[in-house]
Design a protein around this motif. Structure first.
Motif, mmCIF file in Angstrom:
data_model
loop_
_atom_site.group_PDB
_atom_site.id
_atom_site.type_symbol
_atom_site.label_atom_id
_atom_site.label_comp_id
_atom_site.label_asym_id
_atom_site.label_seq_id
_atom_site.Cartn_x
_atom_site.Cartn_y
_atom_site.Cartn_z
ATOM 1 N N THR A 168 0.835 -1.206 0.000
ATOM 2 C CA THR A 168 0.000 0.000 0.000
ATOM 3 C C THR A 168 0.869 1.256 0.000
ATOM 4 N N PRO A 169 0.399 2.318 -0.650
ATOM 5 C CA PRO A 169 1.118 3.593 -0.560
ATOM 6 C C PRO A 169 0.738 4.396 0.679
ATOM 7 N N ALA A 170 -0.154 3.871 1.506
ATOM 8 C CA ALA A 170 -0.499 4.567 2.752
ATOM 9 C C ALA A 170 0.715 4.583 3.682
ATOM 10 N N ALA A 171 0.989 5.727 4.262
ATOM 11 C CA ALA A 171 2.187 5.876 5.098
ATOM 12 C C ALA A 171 2.118 4.986 6.332
ATOM 13 N N TRP A 172 3.197 4.284 6.593
ATOM 14 C CA TRP A 172 3.333 3.493 7.821
ATOM 15 C C TRP A 172 3.410 4.463 8.991
ATOM 16 N N PRO A 173 2.532 4.348 10.003
ATOM 17 C CA PRO A 173 2.444 5.373 11.051
ATOM 18 C C PRO A 173 3.447 5.220 12.194
ATOM 19 N N HIS A 174 4.424 4.357 12.034
ATOM 20 C CA HIS A 174 5.428 4.133 13.074
ATOM 21 C C HIS A 174 6.819 4.372 12.479
ATOM 22 N N ILE A 247 -0.137 -6.253 12.294
ATOM 23 C CA ILE A 247 -1.413 -6.956 12.389
ATOM 24 C C ILE A 247 -2.549 -5.987 12.702
ATOM 25 N N ALA A 248 -2.269 -4.989 13.542
ATOM 26 C CA ALA A 248 -3.309 -4.042 13.954
ATOM 27 C C ALA A 248 -3.533 -2.927 12.932
ATOM 28 N N TRP A 249 -2.623 -2.739 12.002
ATOM 29 C CA TRP A 249 -2.651 -1.599 11.080
ATOM 30 C C TRP A 249 -3.819 -1.707 10.109
ATOM 31 N N GLU A 250 -4.585 -0.654 9.989
ATOM 32 C CA GLU A 250 -5.652 -0.553 8.996
ATOM 33 C C GLU A 250 -5.391 0.701 8.181
ATOM 34 N N PRO A 251 -4.568 0.598 7.125
ATOM 35 C CA PRO A 251 -4.174 1.798 6.392
ATOM 36 C C PRO A 251 -5.343 2.468 5.680
ATOM 37 N N GLU A 252 -5.321 3.792 5.693
ATOM 38 C CA GLU A 252 -6.297 4.579 4.948
ATOM 39 C C GLU A 252 -5.559 5.263 3.803
ATOM 40 N N GLU A 253 -6.038 4.990 2.581
ATOM 41 C CA GLU A 253 -5.331 5.538 1.418
ATOM 42 C C GLU A 253 -6.024 6.806 0.919
#
Length: 253
Positions: A168-174, A247-253
């Motif tokens: 995904t191109p959604a930024a990894w938040p960590h 596992i918990a990540w739900e990316p928003e694009e």
């Protein structure tokens, strides 16, 4: 993209895994037995889920390129086992017929189009191979015991999950991280997580040390990424929090 099985092989595998799925359904005490790996589902729920998916993706492929997917058929599957298995066999044939008719390069709507898997019939076929593969495992557990997965299909299954679900191109938040997966059959993969998104690739020989790595058989790794195993079931080195966050990540694009 990390792997490429040809279209004819994917179609054959869908049929082979569907046959194994139906054998497991037939071997179960009844269709109301619980599915241990799918909490709150019975075997009937599992068959209905997989069959409805085959029918829906048949409609997606047949529709061709589109801004959105067709509506799902919400009609309930028959509950009697013989009728239920016939309904699933029909569902599978609807998908197979649609895929054969359009060929591998036909574009269509997909939910993964922002990642590295293509939005076409080939990628749909690949996704359905592994959907049926994992749900066959689920059905076999419900029937009493799971059979070993073919290792070559499980290897592609790990790669497919990374390409489709972890791309995904959604930024990894960590903080940026590198995840390595090592199959004992001799295949390895890299998943890079940073501000540009999540991007899988074959693991290069001179790769930098990972933030975390997981080693197991291809089947164990596949069941892990699909949520049927935990990090404790694998040989894990490095920061386990990366897996928890992934596992918990739900990316928003």
């Amino acid at each position: 993209m990390t792997e490429r099985l040809d279209f004819a092989t994917l179609l054959r595998l869908i049929d082979e895994r569907s046959a194994a799925f139906l054998r497991a359904v037939a071997a179960a005490p009844d269709v109301d037995v619980p599915v241990p790996s799918c909490p709150e589902w019975t075997l009937f729920d599992l068959v209905q889920h997989l069959g409805t998916g085959q029918r829906w993706w048949a409609a997606v492929v047949a529709a061709g390129p589109a801004e959105g997917p067709p509506a799902k058929d919400t009609a309930a599957a028959p509950r009697e086992r013989e009728a239920l298995t016939a309904w699933y066999a029909e569902s599978n044939e609807l998908l197979m017929s649609a895929l054969r008719e359009v060929g591998p390069e036909r574009g269509c709507w997909t939910w993964w189009s922002a990642g590295v898997s293509p939005a076409n019939a080939w990628a749909v076929a690949r996704r359905r191979v592994h959907e049926v593969l994992v749900h066959t495992y689920d059905a076999q557990l419900a029937a009493g015991a799971a059979e070993p997965m073919p290792s070559d299909i499980a290897i592609d299954g790990v790669a497919e999950f990374l390409d489709t679900c972890n791309s995904t191109p959604a930024a990894w938040p960590h903080e940026p991280a590198a995840v390595h997966y090592h199959a004992t059959e001799g295949r390895s993969w890299l998943l890079a997580l940073d501000g540009t998104g999540a991007w899988p690739a074959p693991l290069p020989p001179a790769a930098a040390p990972p933030s975390v790595s997981a080693t197991g058989t291809a089947e164990e790794l596949l069941l892990f990424v699909w949520g049927r195993r935990t990090p404790s079931d694998l040989e894990v080195q490095g920061d386990r929090r990366v897996f928890e966050r992934l596992i918990a990540w739900e990316p928003e694009e």
